[in-house]
Design a protein around this motif. Structure first.
Motif, PDB file in Angstrom:
ATOM      1  N   UNK A   1      26.771  10.159  92.575  1.00 49.84           N
ATOM      2  CA  UNK A   1      26.734  10.863  93.857  1.00 49.84           C
ATOM      3  C   UNK A   1      27.031   9.815  94.924  1.00 49.84           C
ATOM      4  N   UNK A   2      27.997  10.100  95.777  1.00 49.61           N
ATOM      5  CA  UNK A   2      28.412   9.138  96.795  1.00 49.61           C
ATOM      6  C   UNK A   2      28.402   9.825  98.149  1.00 49.61           C
ATOM      7  N   UNK A   3      27.781   9.179  99.131  1.00 42.20           N
ATOM      8  CA  UNK A   3      27.791   9.767 100.471  1.00 42.20           C
ATOM      9  C   UNK A   3      29.165   9.601 101.098  1.00 42.20           C
TER      10      UNK A   3
ATOM     11  N   UNK B   1      31.627   2.604  99.242  1.00 43.04           N
ATOM     12  CA  UNK B   1      32.405   2.955  98.054  1.00 43.04           C
ATOM     13  C   UNK B   1      33.635   3.753  98.461  1.00 43.04           C
ATOM     14  N   UNK B   2      33.456   4.713  99.348  1.00 42.16           N
ATOM     15  CA  UNK B   2      34.602   5.511  99.793  1.00 42.16           C
ATOM     16  C   UNK B   2      35.613   4.657 100.545  1.00 42.16           C
ATOM     17  N   UNK B   3      35.152   3.662 101.279  1.00 41.34           N
ATOM     18  CA  UNK B   3      36.082   2.734 101.928  1.00 41.34           C
ATOM     19  C   UNK B   3      36.902   1.990 100.879  1.00 41.34           C
ATOM     20  N   UNK B   4      36.232   1.588  99.805  1.00 39.64           N
ATOM     21  CA  UNK B   4      36.922   0.881  98.714  1.00 39.64           C
ATOM     22  C   UNK B   4      37.909   1.813  98.010  1.00 39.64           C
ATOM     23  N   UNK B   5      37.513   3.068  97.792  1.00 40.91           N
ATOM     24  CA  UNK B   5      38.409   4.043  97.161  1.00 40.91           C
ATOM     25  C   UNK B   5      39.644   4.279  98.027  1.00 40.91           C
ATOM     26  N   UNK B   6      39.438   4.404  99.327  1.00 39.97           N
ATOM     27  CA  UNK B   6      40.553   4.612 100.254  1.00 39.97           C
ATOM     28  C   UNK B   6      41.490   3.402 100.237  1.00 39.97           C
ATOM     29  N   UNK B   7      40.912   2.218 100.276  1.00 37.85           N
ATOM     30  CA  UNK B   7      41.706   0.982 100.261  1.00 37.85           C
ATOM     31  C   UNK B   7      42.558   0.893  98.996  1.00 37.85           C
ATOM     32  N   UNK B   8      42.034   1.381  97.893  1.00 34.03           N
ATOM     33  CA  UNK B   8      42.733   1.307  96.612  1.00 34.03           C
ATOM     34  C   UNK B   8      43.506   2.594  96.291  1.00 34.03           C
TER      35      UNK B   8
ATOM     36  N   UNK C   1      38.976  10.953  97.131  1.00 34.01           N
ATOM     37  CA  UNK C   1      37.539  10.957  97.375  1.00 34.01           C
ATOM     38  C   UNK C   1      37.023  12.377  97.225  1.00 34.01           C
ATOM     39  N   UNK C   2      35.983  12.503  96.396  1.00 33.76           N
ATOM     40  CA  UNK C   2      35.315  13.780  96.182  1.00 33.76           C
ATOM     41  C   UNK C   2      33.819  13.589  96.425  1.00 33.76           C
ATOM     42  N   UNK C   3      33.065  14.674  96.346  1.00 30.84           N
ATOM     43  CA  UNK C   3      31.614  14.561  96.519  1.00 30.84           C
ATOM     44  C   UNK C   3      30.985  13.695  95.438  1.00 30.84           C
ATOM     45  N   UNK C   4      31.498  13.792  94.235  1.00 29.26           N
ATOM     46  CA  UNK C   4      31.033  12.962  93.130  1.00 29.26           C
ATOM     47  C   UNK C   4      32.154  12.027  92.720  1.00 29.26           C
ATOM     48  N   UNK C   5      31.772  10.860  92.256  1.00 30.63           N
ATOM     49  CA  UNK C   5      32.723   9.878  91.768  1.00 30.63           C
ATOM     50  C   UNK C   5      32.546   9.773  90.261  1.00 30.63           C
ATOM     51  N   UNK C   6      33.634   9.875  89.518  1.00 25.72           N
ATOM     52  CA  UNK C   6      33.571   9.768  88.068  1.00 25.72           C
ATOM     53  C   UNK C   6      34.435   8.593  87.619  1.00 25.72           C
ATOM     54  N   UNK C   7      33.803   7.681  86.907  1.00 23.46           N
ATOM     55  CA  UNK C   7      34.504   6.542  86.320  1.00 23.46           C
ATOM     56  C   UNK C   7      34.433   6.713  84.805  1.00 23.46           C
ATOM     57  N   UNK C   8      35.590   6.622  84.149  1.00 24.87           N
ATOM     58  CA  UNK C   8      35.654   6.822  82.703  1.00 24.87           C
ATOM     59  C   UNK C   8      36.429   5.675  82.057  1.00 24.87           C
ATOM     60  N   UNK C   9      35.925   5.222  80.928  1.00 21.96           N
ATOM     61  CA  UNK C   9      36.634   4.234  80.114  1.00 21.96           C
ATOM     62  C   UNK C   9      36.856   4.819  78.743  1.00 21.96           C
ATOM     63  N   UNK C  10      38.010   4.580  78.196  1.00 19.29           N
ATOM     64  CA  UNK C  10      38.345   5.025  76.851  1.00 19.29           C
ATOM     65  C   UNK C  10      38.859   3.825  76.074  1.00 19.29           C
ATOM     66  N   UNK C  11      38.390   3.705  74.832  1.00 15.47           N
ATOM     67  CA  UNK C  11      38.858   2.641  73.949  1.00 15.47           C
ATOM     68  C   UNK C  11      39.418   3.308  72.698  1.00 15.47           C
ATOM     69  N   UNK C  12      40.672   3.066  72.419  1.00 11.33           N
ATOM     70  CA  UNK C  12      41.292   3.659  71.237  1.00 11.33           C
ATOM     71  C   UNK C  12      40.943   2.823  70.010  1.00 11.33           C
TER      72      UNK C  12
ATOM     73  N   UNK D   1      35.646  -3.331  91.083  1.00 16.16           N
ATOM     74  CA  UNK D   1      35.405  -3.403  92.525  1.00 16.16           C
ATOM     75  C   UNK D   1      34.607  -2.212  93.041  1.00 16.16           C
ATOM     76  N   UNK D   2      34.925  -1.029  92.561  1.00  7.56           N
ATOM     77  CA  UNK D   2      34.230   0.184  92.989  1.00  7.56           C
ATOM     78  C   UNK D   2      32.839   0.265  92.367  1.00  7.56           C
ATOM     79  N   UNK D   3      32.764   0.038  91.068  1.00  9.52           N
ATOM     80  CA  UNK D   3      31.505   0.238  90.338  1.00  9.52           C
ATOM     81  C   UNK D   3      30.419  -0.750  90.735  1.00  9.52           C
ATOM     82  N   UNK D   4      30.789  -1.970  91.051  1.00 10.14           N
ATOM     83  CA  UNK D   4      29.768  -2.953  91.395  1.00 10.14           C
ATOM     84  C   UNK D   4      29.060  -2.625  92.706  1.00 10.14           C
ATOM     85  N   UNK D   5      29.611  -1.731  93.488  1.00 10.18           N
ATOM     86  CA  UNK D   5      28.927  -1.273  94.696  1.00 10.18           C
ATOM     87  C   UNK D   5      27.980  -0.119  94.397  1.00 10.18           C
ATOM     88  N   UNK D   6      28.052   0.406  93.185  1.00 12.23           N
ATOM     89  CA  UNK D   6      27.260   1.583  92.817  1.00 12.23           C
ATOM     90  C   UNK D   6      26.050   1.280  91.955  1.00 12.23           C
ATOM     91  N   UNK D   7      26.099   0.205  91.184  1.00 16.43           N
ATOM     92  CA  UNK D   7      25.046  -0.094  90.218  1.00 16.43           C
ATOM     93  C   UNK D   7      24.503  -1.484  90.493  1.00 16.43           C
TER      94      UNK D   7
END
Length: 144
Positions: free
Chosen positions: A69-71, A76-83, A87-98, A119-125
């Motif tokens: 959940x991101x305000x 974080x939203x500044x970082x998302x915009x920069x990159x 931007x949505x109400x919720x932020x979803x980060x997914x990793x997949x390893x084949x 860069x984004x995740x380290x501001x969240x956790x």
């Protein structure tokens, strides 16, 4: 705030979804309970390098997904915009390893570089582990 962590085919976990409570979450348990495995999965969300040896079933990919959940006015939203991510109400980060070892990362279902994810995740956790307090004895850490 971390709302949900989904882990599939990672280490000893075939399929797990954790819905986190608001505010502070503490992971405790006896030796061998799986605390380090959860933190390893969360580490993928934080941008750590992927290793295909963590795949439980070598015929399927491993997926780790975190929903935050991101305000609307957050850093974080500044970082998302920069990159240039949506931007949505919720932020979803997914990793997949084949099974072949190829790793892919996504931010809000858009392919992302590992650098962007980190860069984004380290501001969240904010992780605090056993004996982290000893870092306070180092002069450089005291200033920071």
């Amino acid at each position: 705030m971390l709302q949900r962590l989904l882990i599939k085919n990672f280490a000893i976990i075939s399929d797990l979804t954790i819905d986190w409570e608001a505010n502070l979450s503490i992971i405790t348990g006896e030796t061998g309970a799986g605390k380090s495995i959860l933190l390893g999965a969360l580490g993928l969300i934080l941008g750590n390098r992927a290793d295909h040896s963590v795949i439980l079933d070598k015929s399927e990919k491993c997926v780790v997904e975190a929903q935050f959940a991101v305000s609307k006015s957050s850093l974080v939203n500044n970082e998302l915009t920069k990159r240039e991510f949506e931007i949505y109400d919720d932020l979803i980060i997914r990793r997949e390893i084949s099974p072949t070892g190829r790793s892919r990362a996504f931010i809000n279902d858009t392919p992302a570089r590992l650098e962007d994810v980190a860069s984004v995740a380290h501001q969240l956790v904010d992780l605090h582990r056993q004996f982290d307090n000893y870092e306070l004895l180092q002069r450089t850490e005291q200033i920071a």
